[in-house]
Write an enzyme that holds these catalytic residues in place. Structure first.
Site, short mmCIF file in Angstrom:
data_model
loop_
_atom_site.label_atom_id
_atom_site.label_comp_id
_atom_site.label_asym_id
_atom_site.label_seq_id
_atom_site.Cartn_x
_atom_site.Cartn_y
_atom_site.Cartn_z
N LYS A 268 -95.02 -0.71 -34.16
CA LYS A 268 -94.42 -2.04 -34.29
C LYS A 268 -95.49 -3.11 -34.10
O LYS A 268 -96.49 -2.87 -33.44
CB LYS A 268 -93.38 -2.24 -33.18
CG LYS A 268 -92.09 -1.49 -33.37
CD LYS A 268 -91.11 -1.83 -32.25
CE LYS A 268 -89.84 -1.04 -32.37
NZ LYS A 268 -89.05 -1.33 -33.58
N ARG A 342 -82.10 7.45 -34.23
CA ARG A 342 -81.20 8.36 -34.94
C ARG A 342 -81.62 9.81 -34.76
O ARG A 342 -80.79 10.71 -34.83
CB ARG A 342 -81.10 7.94 -36.42
CG ARG A 342 -82.39 8.01 -37.17
CD ARG A 342 -82.36 7.20 -38.48
NE ARG A 342 -82.50 5.76 -38.25
CZ ARG A 342 -82.49 4.85 -39.21
NH1 ARG A 342 -82.36 5.21 -40.48
NH2 ARG A 342 -82.62 3.56 -38.92
N1 BES Z 1 -85.11 0.10 -31.43
C1 BES Z 1 -85.25 -0.29 -32.77
C2 BES Z 1 -84.17 -1.26 -33.22
C3 BES Z 1 -84.17 -2.62 -32.57
C4 BES Z 1 -84.78 -3.69 -33.17
C5 BES Z 1 -83.50 -2.82 -31.39
C6 BES Z 1 -84.75 -4.93 -32.58
C7 BES Z 1 -83.46 -4.07 -30.80
C8 BES Z 1 -84.09 -5.13 -31.39
C9 BES Z 1 -85.21 0.93 -33.68
O1 BES Z 1 -85.72 2.09 -33.13
C10 BES Z 1 -86.04 0.61 -34.87
O2 BES Z 1 -87.21 0.45 -34.72
N2 BES Z 1 -85.40 0.52 -36.04
C11 BES Z 1 -86.07 0.22 -37.23
C12 BES Z 1 -85.55 1.16 -38.30
C13 BES Z 1 -86.33 1.09 -39.59
C14 BES Z 1 -87.71 1.66 -39.39
C15 BES Z 1 -85.57 1.87 -40.62
C16 BES Z 1 -85.75 -1.23 -37.58
O3 BES Z 1 -84.64 -1.67 -37.35
O4 BES Z 1 -86.65 -1.91 -38.06
MN MN Z 2 -87.83 2.26 -33.41
#
Ligand code: BES
Ligand code: MN
Ligand code: ZN
Length: 490
Positions: A268, A342
């Site tokens: 990230k 997931r």
């Molecule tokens: N934990 C994150 C989702 C999240 C984002 C929670 C912002 C709280 C605040 C999750 O694991 C994630 O990174 N999801 C990705 C999925 C994508 C790579 C398909 C996302 O939402 O960008």
């Molecule tokens: Mn994630």
């Protein structure tokens, strides 16, 4: 916080808060203050151009004829839509650091329902919550001075029972969930988290902790893969509460507990990454809910399951493109290591379904950023393969004040996560990101009636307007889960 329910009586210390309804009407003990203060209250209302409009207020110090430090008259709007919980919350917000120790909410004389009187305390407690554990010094005036909440209400015995048997334990659970979410990832990691949950045994909850070896044996390569780049061992914690009939199948509450989500090799961006300590908000809701269920001795069989892992990039971490075999036997192409929630839930849900054959199961997860785009911080996304359970949740949602909004599941979305080289991939592209995540989970529940709650927007908030929300962690889900269990399975 000490909580006391009394009948209609004047308080003798601290501050008293009185709801004043539209047209300047007030009731019960407030009337006696008015009488004893020989016109001061009416005079203050007049001088403050105050007649009970919602959002306005007037305060008096040392009113004549009482030993109170002060009285706060709060506009409460129409009596018919009085929101006791918000009244308690705004009263606490106004007086939390006042220097006074006792906050008395005068809610007698207008036949307030006992349940609403209990909710007034919940509102006040939520508004009093802070996470000051790591502050070695606090600026003067920011420390909470209120230590007792006193509620005067017509049926104080019933209000006390509603609080002690239901709302109080649930509020404890919600504050516990907030503490867990606010705790940083250097102190709350899978092992230390599991150790905290283990303590629930004191409440009569049976707690099992599965380490990586056991999970590997069970074939949980999807879950174990998420934590393989971390020096912290992943854990699966199973909490059993058997408060129902032996013959009753349980319900399962399943939570995503990623104690820190860096994104893994699909790293990230740095800005804001610190909030990813809160990526265990789903598990915190399950843990807080189980604590409440056990303390209030719910007459239901409830299993709580949390998948705990830290998602880190490292020489051992999974690579984008890796293919893992889940406990279900289905293979997954991990195209993005940041879509890890997931993967954790795939194995946790399958395990729940196989081992417990639940009547229904629900999972909670801070699963997608896309749910924030769709619903902001106001509603959690609700997905379900069962109209019946979805409806039960909508009802529980209304009663618990934790809002949800149903989004669709459909084969057209399901197709988006097919992979040519594995049974599925873990991302479905930008469109409908929260739905494709839910479609992924659905592949691991078979025909068990199931609800998925995407709480990425509601479990953690930086921008807050509601006086009941005071820190990053909101504790979202604890009330909703308890209401759902109470309405349908007790
Ligand atoms: N934990 C994150 C989702 C999240 C984002 C929670 C912002 C709280 C605040 C999750 O694991 C994630 O990174 N999801 C990705 C999925 C994508 C790579 C398909 C996302 O939402 O960008
Ligand atoms: Mn994630
Ligand atoms: Zn995550």
């Amino acid at each position: 916080m000490k909580v006391i329910f009394v009948g209609s009586e004047k308080a003798s210390s601290g501050v008293g808060v009185i709801p004043v309804f539209k047209g300047g009407k007030f009731y019960g003990a407030a009337k006696r203050y008015a009488r004893d203060s020989v016109g001061q209250i009416k005079a203050a209302m007049k001088a403050g151009h105050f007649n009970g409009e919602k959002g306005s207020s007037v305060s008096l110090y040392a009113p004549t004829g009482s030993k109170l430090a002060g009285l706060l008259l709060k506009g409460a709007g129409e009596k018919t839509d009085f929101d006791a919980e918000m009244f308690g919350a705004t009263a606490m917000k106004a007086l939390r650091v006042s220097g006074e120790k006792t906050l008395t909410l005068h809610l007698d004389g207008f036949k307030l329902k006992p349940d609403d009187a209990a909710r007034a305390v919940v509102g006040a407690r939520l508004a009093a919550y802070h996470f000051f554990k790591y502050r070695t010094k606090l600026p003067k005036g920011s420390e909470t001075t209120i230590t007792t909440i006193r509620v005067s209400v017509d049926d104080s015995a019933k209000a006390r029972a509603a609080y002690q048997k239901f709302h109080g334990p649930i509020c404890d659970g919600q504050l516990m969930a907030r503490d867990l979410v606010n705790e940083p990832a250097n102190t709350l990691y899978p092992n230390s988290y599991a150790a905290r949950i283990k303590k629930f045994q004191k409440l009569g909850v049976k707690v099992e902790i599965l380490g990586e070896k056991k999970m590997k044996e069970l074939g949980m390569d999807a879950l174990v893969g998420v934590g393989q780049g971390s020096r912290r061992e992943s854990q699966l914690v199973v909490m059993h509460w058997n408060g129902g009939k032996k013959s009753d199948k349980p319900v399962c509450l399943v939570g995503k507990g990623v104690t820190f989500d860096t994104g893994g090799i699909s790293l990230k961006p740095g800005a804001g990454m610190w909030d990813m300590k809160a990526d265990m908000g789903g598990s915190a809701a399950v843990v807080g809910a189980m604590h409440a269920i056990a303390t209030r001795k719910a007459k239901a069989n409830v299993i709580g399951i949390v998948g705990l892992a830290e998602n880190m990039p490292d020489g051992n971490a999974q690579n984008p493109g890796d293919i893992v075999t889940s406990m279900s036997g289905q293979t997954i192409e991990v195209q993005n290591t940041d879509a890890e929630g997931r993967l954790v839930l795939a194995d946790a849900l399958w395990y729940a379904k196989e081992r417990f054959k639940p009547q229904a199961m629900v999972d909670l997860a801070t699963l997608t950023g896309a749910i924030l785009i769709a619903l902001g911080h106001e509603h959690a996304g609700l997905f379900s393969n069962s109209d019946k359970v979805a409806k039960a949740f909508a009802k529980a949602s209304k009663h618990s004040t934790e809002k949800t909004w149903r989004l669709p599941l459909a084969p057209e979305y399901d197709r988006l996560i097919n992979s040519p080289i594995a049974d599925m991939k873990n991302i479905g592209g930008r469109p409908a990101g929260s739905i494709t995540a839910a479609q992924f989970l659905q592949r691991f529940v078979a025909d068990t009636p199931w609800v998925h709650l995407d709480i990425a927007g509601t479990a953690m908030k930086n921008d807050r307007k509601d006086p009941r929300e005071t820190t990053l962690g909101t504790g979202f889900g604890v009330r909703l889960l308890n209401q759902w269990v109470a309405d349908n399975y007790e």
